[in-house]
Design a protein around this motif. Structure first.
Motif, PDB file in Angstrom:
ATOM      1  N   GLN A 108       0.832  -1.204   0.000  1.00 27.43           N
ATOM      2  CA  GLN A 108       0.000   0.000   0.000  1.00 27.43           C
ATOM      3  C   GLN A 108       0.867   1.254   0.000  1.00 27.43           C
ATOM      4  O   GLN A 108       0.572   2.221  -0.718  1.00 27.43           O
ATOM      5  N   ALA A 124       2.228   1.719  -3.508  1.00 24.32           N
ATOM      6  CA  ALA A 124       1.160   2.165  -4.409  1.00 24.32           C
ATOM      7  C   ALA A 124       0.822   3.634  -4.187  1.00 24.32           C
ATOM      8  O   ALA A 124       0.676   4.404  -5.140  1.00 24.32           O
ATOM      9  N   GLU A 125       0.705   4.039  -2.930  1.00 20.25           N
ATOM     10  CA  GLU A 125       0.291   5.411  -2.640  1.00 20.25           C
ATOM     11  C   GLU A 125       1.388   6.436  -2.924  1.00 20.25           C
ATOM     12  O   GLU A 125       1.108   7.534  -3.394  1.00 20.25           O
ATOM     13  N   THR A 160       3.716   6.020  -5.216  1.00 13.77           N
ATOM     14  CA  THR A 160       3.744   6.060  -6.679  1.00 13.77           C
ATOM     15  C   THR A 160       2.609   6.934  -7.209  1.00 13.77           C
ATOM     16  O   THR A 160       2.813   7.773  -8.091  1.00 13.77           O
ATOM     17  N   ASP A 161       1.421   6.761  -6.658  1.00 11.93           N
ATOM     18  CA  ASP A 161       0.264   7.560  -7.070  1.00 11.93           C
ATOM     19  C   ASP A 161       0.498   9.046  -6.798  1.00 11.93           C
ATOM     20  O   ASP A 161       0.214   9.892  -7.648  1.00 11.93           O
ATOM     21  N   SER A 162       1.033   9.366  -5.632  1.00  9.44           N
ATOM     22  CA  SER A 162       1.288  10.769  -5.281  1.00  9.44           C
ATOM     23  C   SER A 162       2.290  11.411  -6.226  1.00  9.44           C
ATOM     24  O   SER A 162       2.112  12.560  -6.645  1.00  9.44           O
ATOM     25  N   GLY A 213       2.827  10.613  -9.282  1.00  8.88           N
ATOM     26  CA  GLY A 213       2.147  10.811 -10.555  1.00  8.88           C
ATOM     27  C   GLY A 213       1.180  11.978 -10.521  1.00  8.88           C
ATOM     28  O   GLY A 213       1.168  12.827 -11.415  1.00  8.88           O
ATOM     29  N   ARG A 214       0.381  12.043  -9.469  1.00  8.01           N
ATOM     30  CA  ARG A 214      -0.644  13.071  -9.343  1.00  8.01           C
ATOM     31  C   ARG A 214      -0.047  14.456  -9.142  1.00  8.01           C
ATOM     32  O   ARG A 214      -0.474  15.430  -9.747  1.00  8.01           O
ATOM     33  N   LYS A 251       5.689   9.216 -14.231  1.00 11.38           N
ATOM     34  CA  LYS A 251       5.088   7.973 -14.718  1.00 11.38           C
ATOM     35  C   LYS A 251       5.401   6.826 -13.758  1.00 11.38           C
ATOM     36  O   LYS A 251       6.552   6.664 -13.334  1.00 11.38           O
ATOM     37  N   PRO A 252       4.393   6.023 -13.425  1.00  4.81           N
ATOM     38  CA  PRO A 252       4.610   4.887 -12.523  1.00  4.81           C
ATOM     39  C   PRO A 252       5.709   3.945 -13.010  1.00  4.81           C
ATOM     40  O   PRO A 252       6.478   3.424 -12.202  1.00  4.81           O
ATOM     41  N   THR A 267       9.097   5.032 -11.812  1.00  4.76           N
ATOM     42  CA  THR A 267       9.237   5.287 -10.383  1.00  4.76           C
ATOM     43  C   THR A 267       9.787   4.061  -9.664  1.00  4.76           C
ATOM     44  O   THR A 267       9.259   2.967  -9.805  1.00  4.76           O
TER      45      THR A 267
END
Length: 65
Positions: A19, A22-23, A25-27, A29-30, A35-36, A39
């Motif tokens: 988790q 994932a989070e 990586t998402d941050s 990107g956002r 790009k994931p 990363t």
């Protein structure tokens, strides 16, 4: 290519680490448009006897009343 090194004391479950990856990586990107697939995230688990906090080793600090 973002490289993130996360250092924590031992004890996180595989699910918690997944988790976290994932989070983060998402941050990236956002917030930064990274790009994931570019990363990289490394989680280093360190024994509490090898981590100092507030002038004490963490395992000793946790034993305090």
């Amino acid at each position: 290519m973002p490289y993130v090194n996360i250092q924590i004391t031992k004890g996180a479950t595989r699910e918690q680490k997944a988790q976290l990856v994932a989070e983060v990586t998402d941050s990236l990107g956002r917030i930064l448009g990274k790009k994931p697939e570019h990363t990289h995230i490394v989680i280093q688990e360190i024994a509490e006897e090898n981590w100092g906090f507030s002038g004490l080793l963490t395992d000793d600090w946790k034993k305090q009343p």
